[in-house]
Design an enzyme around this catalytic site. Structure first.
Site, PDB file in Angstrom:
ATOM      1  N   TYR A  34       0.830  -1.227   0.000  1.00 21.89           N
ATOM      2  CA  TYR A  34       0.000   0.000   0.000  1.00 21.89           C
ATOM      3  C   TYR A  34       0.862   1.275   0.000  1.00 21.89           C
ATOM      4  O   TYR A  34       0.819   2.071  -0.950  1.00 21.89           O
ATOM      5  CB  TYR A  34      -0.928  -0.058   1.224  1.00 21.89           C
ATOM      6  CG  TYR A  34      -1.700   1.207   1.505  1.00 21.89           C
ATOM      7  CD1 TYR A  34      -2.383   1.875   0.492  1.00 21.89           C
ATOM      8  CD2 TYR A  34      -1.764   1.727   2.801  1.00 21.89           C
ATOM      9  CE1 TYR A  34      -3.107   3.036   0.766  1.00 21.89           C
ATOM     10  CE2 TYR A  34      -2.484   2.867   3.084  1.00 21.89           C
ATOM     11  CZ  TYR A  34      -3.147   3.522   2.057  1.00 21.89           C
ATOM     12  OH  TYR A  34      -3.849   4.659   2.333  1.00 21.89           O
ATOM     13  N   ILE A  35       1.674   1.463   1.010  1.00 19.75           N
ATOM     14  CA  ILE A  35       2.446   2.716   1.085  1.00 19.75           C
ATOM     15  C   ILE A  35       3.595   2.673   0.080  1.00 19.75           C
ATOM     16  O   ILE A  35       3.923   3.682  -0.571  1.00 19.75           O
ATOM     17  CB  ILE A  35       2.957   2.959   2.523  1.00 19.75           C
ATOM     18  CG1 ILE A  35       1.776   2.965   3.503  1.00 19.75           C
ATOM     19  CG2 ILE A  35       3.704   4.290   2.607  1.00 19.75           C
ATOM     20  CD1 ILE A  35       2.167   3.007   4.970  1.00 19.75           C
TER      21      ILE A  35
ATOM     22  N   LEU B 174       5.291 -10.687  -2.170  1.00 20.20           N
ATOM     23  CA  LEU B 174       3.875 -10.805  -2.557  1.00 20.20           C
ATOM     24  C   LEU B 174       3.005 -11.409  -1.456  1.00 20.20           C
ATOM     25  O   LEU B 174       1.916 -11.898  -1.730  1.00 20.20           O
ATOM     26  CB  LEU B 174       3.716 -11.634  -3.853  1.00 20.20           C
ATOM     27  CG  LEU B 174       4.463 -11.136  -5.086  1.00 20.20           C
ATOM     28  CD1 LEU B 174       4.143 -12.028  -6.305  1.00 20.20           C
ATOM     29  CD2 LEU B 174       4.087  -9.705  -5.426  1.00 20.20           C
TER      30      LEU B 174
ATOM     31  N   ALA C 283       8.991  -3.493   3.833  1.00 23.17           N
ATOM     32  CA  ALA C 283       8.551  -4.892   3.939  1.00 23.17           C
ATOM     33  C   ALA C 283       8.352  -5.301   5.386  1.00 23.17           C
ATOM     34  O   ALA C 283       9.216  -5.077   6.236  1.00 23.17           O
ATOM     35  CB  ALA C 283       9.578  -5.813   3.273  1.00 23.17           C
TER      36      ALA C 283
ATOM     37  N   SER D 274       6.358   3.453  13.230  1.00 19.29           N
ATOM     38  CA  SER D 274       4.932   3.689  13.447  1.00 19.29           C
ATOM     39  C   SER D 274       4.728   4.469  14.739  1.00 19.29           C
ATOM     40  O   SER D 274       5.508   4.344  15.691  1.00 19.29           O
ATOM     41  CB  SER D 274       4.248   2.326  13.574  1.00 19.29           C
ATOM     42  OG  SER D 274       2.965   2.460  14.111  1.00 19.29           O
TER      43      SER D 274
ATOM     44  N   TYR E 276       3.369  -6.636  17.256  1.00 24.13           N
ATOM     45  CA  TYR E 276       3.647  -5.781  16.093  1.00 24.13           C
ATOM     46  C   TYR E 276       4.357  -4.505  16.546  1.00 24.13           C
ATOM     47  O   TYR E 276       5.405  -4.128  16.003  1.00 24.13           O
ATOM     48  CB  TYR E 276       2.348  -5.422  15.357  1.00 24.13           C
ATOM     49  CG  TYR E 276       2.541  -4.301  14.366  1.00 24.13           C
ATOM     50  CD1 TYR E 276       3.237  -4.511  13.179  1.00 24.13           C
ATOM     51  CD2 TYR E 276       2.071  -3.006  14.625  1.00 24.13           C
ATOM     52  CE1 TYR E 276       3.451  -3.467  12.278  1.00 24.13           C
ATOM     53  CE2 TYR E 276       2.282  -1.973  13.740  1.00 24.13           C
ATOM     54  CZ  TYR E 276       2.967  -2.200  12.564  1.00 24.13           C
ATOM     55  OH  TYR E 276       3.193  -1.165  11.679  1.00 24.13           O
TER      56      TYR E 276
ATOM     57  N   LYS F   9       8.386  -3.089  15.875  1.00 21.27           N
ATOM     58  CA  LYS F   9       8.817  -1.780  15.350  1.00 21.27           C
ATOM     59  C   LYS F   9       9.780  -1.119  16.331  1.00 21.27           C
ATOM     60  O   LYS F   9      10.797  -0.540  15.941  1.00 21.27           O
ATOM     61  CB  LYS F   9       7.605  -0.869  15.113  1.00 21.27           C
ATOM     62  CG  LYS F   9       6.719  -1.302  13.971  1.00 21.27           C
ATOM     63  CD  LYS F   9       7.393  -1.079  12.632  1.00 21.27           C
ATOM     64  CE  LYS F   9       6.639  -1.714  11.494  1.00 21.27           C
ATOM     65  NZ  LYS F   9       7.377  -1.725  10.233  1.00 21.27           N
TER      66      LYS F   9
ATOM     67  N   ALA G 293     -18.787  -1.033  12.672  1.00 16.83           N
ATOM     68  CA  ALA G 293     -18.796  -1.177  14.130  1.00 16.83           C
ATOM     69  C   ALA G 293     -17.878  -0.092  14.697  1.00 16.83           C
ATOM     70  O   ALA G 293     -16.684  -0.077  14.383  1.00 16.83           O
ATOM     71  CB  ALA G 293     -18.290  -2.566  14.522  1.00 16.83           C
TER      72      ALA G 293
ATOM     73  N   ARG H 184      -7.612   9.903  15.972  1.00 16.72           N
ATOM     74  CA  ARG H 184      -6.315   9.575  15.364  1.00 16.72           C
ATOM     75  C   ARG H 184      -5.901  10.680  14.398  1.00 16.72           C
ATOM     76  O   ARG H 184      -6.720  11.463  13.937  1.00 16.72           O
ATOM     77  CB  ARG H 184      -6.401   8.261  14.569  1.00 16.72           C
ATOM     78  CG  ARG H 184      -6.746   7.032  15.383  1.00 16.72           C
ATOM     79  CD  ARG H 184      -5.629   6.596  16.313  1.00 16.72           C
ATOM     80  NE  ARG H 184      -5.968   5.359  16.998  1.00 16.72           N
ATOM     81  CZ  ARG H 184      -6.666   5.274  18.133  1.00 16.72           C
ATOM     82  NH1 ARG H 184      -7.120   6.380  18.722  1.00 16.72           N
ATOM     83  NH2 ARG H 184      -6.920   4.093  18.679  1.00 16.72           N
TER      84      ARG H 184
ATOM     85  N   ASP I 184      -6.901  -0.486  22.344  1.00 17.64           N
ATOM     86  CA  ASP I 184      -7.000   0.828  21.701  1.00 17.64           C
ATOM     87  C   ASP I 184      -6.705   1.950  22.693  1.00 17.64           C
ATOM     88  O   ASP I 184      -7.071   1.869  23.873  1.00 17.64           O
ATOM     89  CB  ASP I 184      -8.419   1.046  21.146  1.00 17.64           C
ATOM     90  CG  ASP I 184      -8.546   0.604  19.696  1.00 17.64           C
ATOM     91  OD1 ASP I 184      -7.533   0.192  19.119  1.00 17.64           O
ATOM     92  OD2 ASP I 184      -9.671   0.682  19.162  1.00 17.64           O
TER      93      ASP I 184
END
Ligand code: NAD
Ligand code: UFG
Length: 339
Positions: A11-12, A33, A81, A124, A149, A153, A216, A231, A295
């Site tokens: 995407y980015i 991929l 990646a 991130s 995750y 990072k 939702a 955000r 969150d």
């Protein structure tokens, strides 16, 4: 100038490759991929009239990397990646650490062997955890991450910082993205999550195009403007431009360079839903559900450092983010599977 772009058809990465070609920088793409489709290369070619050199392979494959560095005179690397789903990382921590941490180490070793010492790394805002103060500056505390995750990072940031401390001729740029959304204004490339989207914008887009019944909304009892999570959404074309600025301004300067890529403005879930309803011309159904585990209530970036040092700031509005996402989603209801 040739730049190796790992994860360059994601995407980015794909949006950044287009910005690079437009800026006269040649991307050499390596992608396995695992979360992207080859059709992206056709789209990049349609948009720029250039088909980037593409290697299908894994960033953990040192032989493959050595081959790429031997076949091209590469000045810098942009390292996109990696795996990026928070929920999946909780279920598969070893896969996340292997891909994100080990992949970065193999890459750095191969770069050193080839004498390439300039890297821009996709970090991130997740490294800041739940911020005590907003806006979040680059000096805010990092490390209190809440999932594998985020930890991957943070660990890569630490590895690269230690590498720079040991070998100060490196130029290492850590770009901490806030919430990239939107798509190329042509509608030819955009975000194409596999399965159920984890993130807000692609989920809303799939509601708008009829693939999901309703959004939702995870909690309306946060201490924010309307109770929903806030955000710093940033257009992916602005994120792409941030990489060009980083490559040009600090990419050749030895140093450990750290920048937030955000707009400096926080927006709530309901504000985003309104912007999207405006873009697609219909009121989108939603239901309030309990908060999602892990969150935070709100976060947005301090953008001063990137403005001052990179002469870069985000220019696209929330309405443009929604309009460009809708343009992409409505032209490609099933994403790249439509190709
Ligand atoms: P993406 O999944 O669309 O792109 C990542 C690309 O890397 C994919 O094309 C995938 O096939 C490839 N890839 C994954 N593992 C690989 C490996 N081992 N070897 C070679 N290729 C591999 O994700 P994206 O949204 O474009 O994110 C790019 C980077 O930015 C990621 O590192 C992500 O963690 C980081 N990031 C993304 C966001 C976001 O919200 N999208 C926010 C902050 C940081
Ligand atoms: N949200 C919903 N419904 C959804 C999806 C999200 O209400 O279906 C809400 C969330 O509760 C949150 C906001 O929308 O308040 C944004 O959620 P996202 O999942 O889009 O984004 P996050 O900020 O939670 O996480 C994203 C990436 C992380 C990254 C982080 C910071 O998924 O990988 O931004 O860059 F670490």
């Amino acid at each position: 100038m040739k730049v190796l772009v790992t994860g360059g058809i994601g995407y980015i990465g794909s949006h950044t490759c287009i910005a690079m070609i437009e800026a006269g920088i040649e991307p050499i793409i390596l992608d396995n991929l695992s979360n992207s489709k080859l059709a992206v290369l056709d789209r990049i070619e349609t948009l720029t009239s250039i088909r980037p050199v593409f290697y299908q392979g894994d960033v953990r494959d040192q032989d493959k990397l050595d081959l790429i560095f031997s076949e091209h005179e590469i000045s810098s690397v942009i390292h996109f990646a990696g795996l990026k789903s928070v929920g999946e990382s909780v279920a598969k921590p070893l896969e996340y650490f292997d891909n994100n941490v080990n992949g970065s180490l193999v890459l750095a070793r191969s770069m050193r062997k080839a004498g390439v010492k300039s890297i821009v790394f996709s970090s991130s805002a997740t490294v800041y955890g739940d911020p005590k103060v907003v806006p979040i500056s680059e000096n805010s505390p990092t490390g209190a991450t809440t999932n594998p995750y985020g930890r991957s990072k943070y660990i890569v940031e630490q590895c690269f910082s230690d590498l720079f401390a040991a070998e100060p001729l490196w130029s290492i740029t850590l770009l901490r993205y806030f919430n990239p959304v939107g798509a190329h204004p042509s509608g030819l490339i955009g975000e194409d999550p596999q399965g159920m989207p984890n993130n807000l914008m692609p989920f809303i887009a799939q509601v708008a195009v009829g693939r999901r019944d309703f959004l939702a909304v995870f909690g309306d009892d946060y201490d924010t403007v309307d109770g929903t999570g806030v955000r710093d959404y940033i257009h992916v074309m602005d994120v792409a431009a941030g990489h060009i600025a980083a490559l040009k301004i600090v990419g050749e300067k030895a140093g450990l360079h750290i920048y937030n890529l955000g707009t400096g403005q926080g927006r709530s879930v309901l504000e985003m839903l309104d912007a999207f309803s405006l873009a697609c011309g219909k009121t989108l159904p939603y239901q309030i559900l309990p908060r999602r585990a892990g969150d935070i209530a709100q976060c947005w970036a301090s953008t001063e450092k990137a403005q001052q040092e990179l002469d870069w700031h985000a220019t696209r509005t929330l309405n443009e983010m929604a309009a460009d996402t809708w343009n992409w989603q409505s032209k490609n209801p099933q994403g790249y599977s439509d190709c």
